[in-house]
Design an enzyme around this catalytic site. Structure first.
Site, PDB file in Angstrom:
ATOM      1  N   ASP A  72      -2.174  12.053  -7.277  1.00 41.40           N
ATOM      2  CA  ASP A  72      -1.236  11.940  -6.167  1.00 41.40           C
ATOM      3  C   ASP A  72      -1.929  12.581  -4.976  1.00 41.40           C
ATOM      4  OD1 ASP A  72       1.421  11.073  -5.289  1.00 41.40           O
ATOM      5  OD2 ASP A  72       1.599  13.161  -4.688  1.00 41.40           O
ATOM      6  N   HIS A 180     -11.510  14.874  -1.220  1.00 38.12           N
ATOM      7  CA  HIS A 180     -10.468  15.494  -2.037  1.00 38.12           C
ATOM      8  C   HIS A 180     -10.473  14.897  -3.453  1.00 38.12           C
ATOM      9  CE1 HIS A 180      -9.251  11.834  -0.135  1.00 38.12           C
ATOM     10  NE2 HIS A 180      -8.011  11.823  -0.602  1.00 38.12           N
TER      11      HIS A 180
HETATM   12  P1  IMP Z   1      -0.402   8.128  -3.143  1.00 37.74           P
HETATM   13  O1  IMP Z   1      -1.356   9.116  -3.738  1.00 37.74           O
HETATM   14  O2  IMP Z   1      -0.540   6.793  -3.783  1.00 37.74           O
HETATM   15  O3  IMP Z   1       0.990   8.659  -3.082  1.00 37.74           O
HETATM   16  O4  IMP Z   1      -0.895   7.877  -1.637  1.00 37.74           O
HETATM   17  C1  IMP Z   1      -0.731   8.803  -0.603  1.00 37.74           C
HETATM   18  C2  IMP Z   1      -1.084   8.282   0.773  1.00 37.74           C
HETATM   19  O5  IMP Z   1      -2.276   8.924   1.232  1.00 37.74           O
HETATM   20  C3  IMP Z   1      -1.323   6.782   0.923  1.00 37.74           C
HETATM   21  O6  IMP Z   1      -0.759   6.383   2.149  1.00 37.74           O
HETATM   22  C4  IMP Z   1      -2.828   6.637   0.981  1.00 37.74           C
HETATM   23  O7  IMP Z   1      -3.207   5.573   1.795  1.00 37.74           O
HETATM   24  C5  IMP Z   1      -3.248   7.973   1.586  1.00 37.74           C
HETATM   25  N1  IMP Z   1      -4.537   8.379   1.028  1.00 37.74           N
HETATM   26  C6  IMP Z   1      -4.755   9.062  -0.119  1.00 37.74           C
HETATM   27  N2  IMP Z   1      -6.078   9.226  -0.333  1.00 37.74           N
HETATM   28  C7  IMP Z   1      -6.691   8.628   0.705  1.00 37.74           C
HETATM   29  C8  IMP Z   1      -8.062   8.443   1.026  1.00 37.74           C
HETATM   30  O8  IMP Z   1      -8.998   8.851   0.322  1.00 37.74           O
HETATM   31  N3  IMP Z   1      -8.300   7.769   2.167  1.00 37.74           N
HETATM   32  C9  IMP Z   1      -7.313   7.290   2.963  1.00 37.74           C
HETATM   33  N4  IMP Z   1      -6.027   7.424   2.716  1.00 37.74           N
HETATM   34  C10 IMP Z   1      -5.713   8.086   1.574  1.00 37.74           C
END
Ligand code: IMP
Length: 196
Positions: A72, A180
């Site tokens: 996440d 990250h």
């Molecule tokens: P989730 O982890 O699927 O909840 O995504 C969280 C949000 O952070 C999403 O809108 C992703 O596009 C963004 N996000 C997470 N990691 C990255 C990354 O490495 N690059 C760009 N956006 C990220």
């Protein structure tokens, strides 16, 4: 023998990043598509840690013999009191990702508050082991404008500390070493190699 690892995601971009960073000689990565899982896992937890654990937990009963991992992630930005954080995927839903990225850059530029961090939690289930979780941050800043109108999520606006370029402009070999997600996967690899 390779260990099968189920990654709880339907996001192809995340799958690609995991594939590039996990030790291919030891692990075969499969996704939700490969196991035919189509249910939505509601993102209602209040921390990255708990949300990653929730995603893993949703698959344990169905695939108790597999190693199951989930991440996440989110972005934390000074101009928004270090939000949107866990709400990053649902931030300003009326905008396209490019509009959102442009707007974020403007807010950071106007307030001169452009410090930022990308965050990634990874949870991992292995039969008969307590659930492992790691949470890692990559620090940096928001660029004055998006580096492009396409790219994965917030990649076009985030430049990691020590670089002028955004994640979208940097070669994936660099992002896959310092991001990250890279830091969290390195911790995961260390854990997996210790218990297997
Ligand atoms: P989730 O982890 O699927 O909840 O995504 C969280 C949000 O952070 C999403 O809108 C992703 O596009 C963004 N996000 C997470 N990691 C990255 C990354 O490495 N690059 C760009 N956006 C990220």
């Amino acid at each position: 023998m390779k260990h099968k690892v189920l990654l709880v995601t339907s996001n192809d971009h995340k799958l690609k990043e995991f594939q590039a960073m996990m030790d291919e000689s030891m692990f075969e990565l499969i996704s939700l598509k490969d196991v035919g899982y189509t249910e939505e896992i509601i993102e209602d937890q209040l921390t990255y840690h708990d949300q990653a654990v929730k995603k893993v937990a949703a698959l344990i009963e169905l695939h108790p013999e597999l190693i199951i991992i989930a991440d996440d992630s989110g972005i934390e930005i000074e101009a928004f009191e270090y939000g949107p954080g866990i709400y990053s995927a649902r931030f300003k839903p009326e905008m396209t990702q490019h509009e959102r990225n442009q707007w974020i850059c403007e807010q950071c530029f106007q307030t001169k508050q452009s410090h930022a961090a990308f965050v990634c939690a990874i949870a991992c289930y292995i039969k008969d082991q307590p659930i492992f979780v790691t949470v890692n941050r990559c620090f940096g800043y928001i660029a004055n404008e998006p580096s492009h109108d396409f790219g994965f999520g917030y990649d076009p606006i985030f430049a990691p500390e020590g670089y002028q370029e955004t994640f979208q402009m940097l070669p994936s070999s660099i992002k896959n070493r310092i991001s990250h997600r890279a830091l969290a996967i390195q911790a995961l690899m260390h854990y997996l190699k210790g218990v297997l």
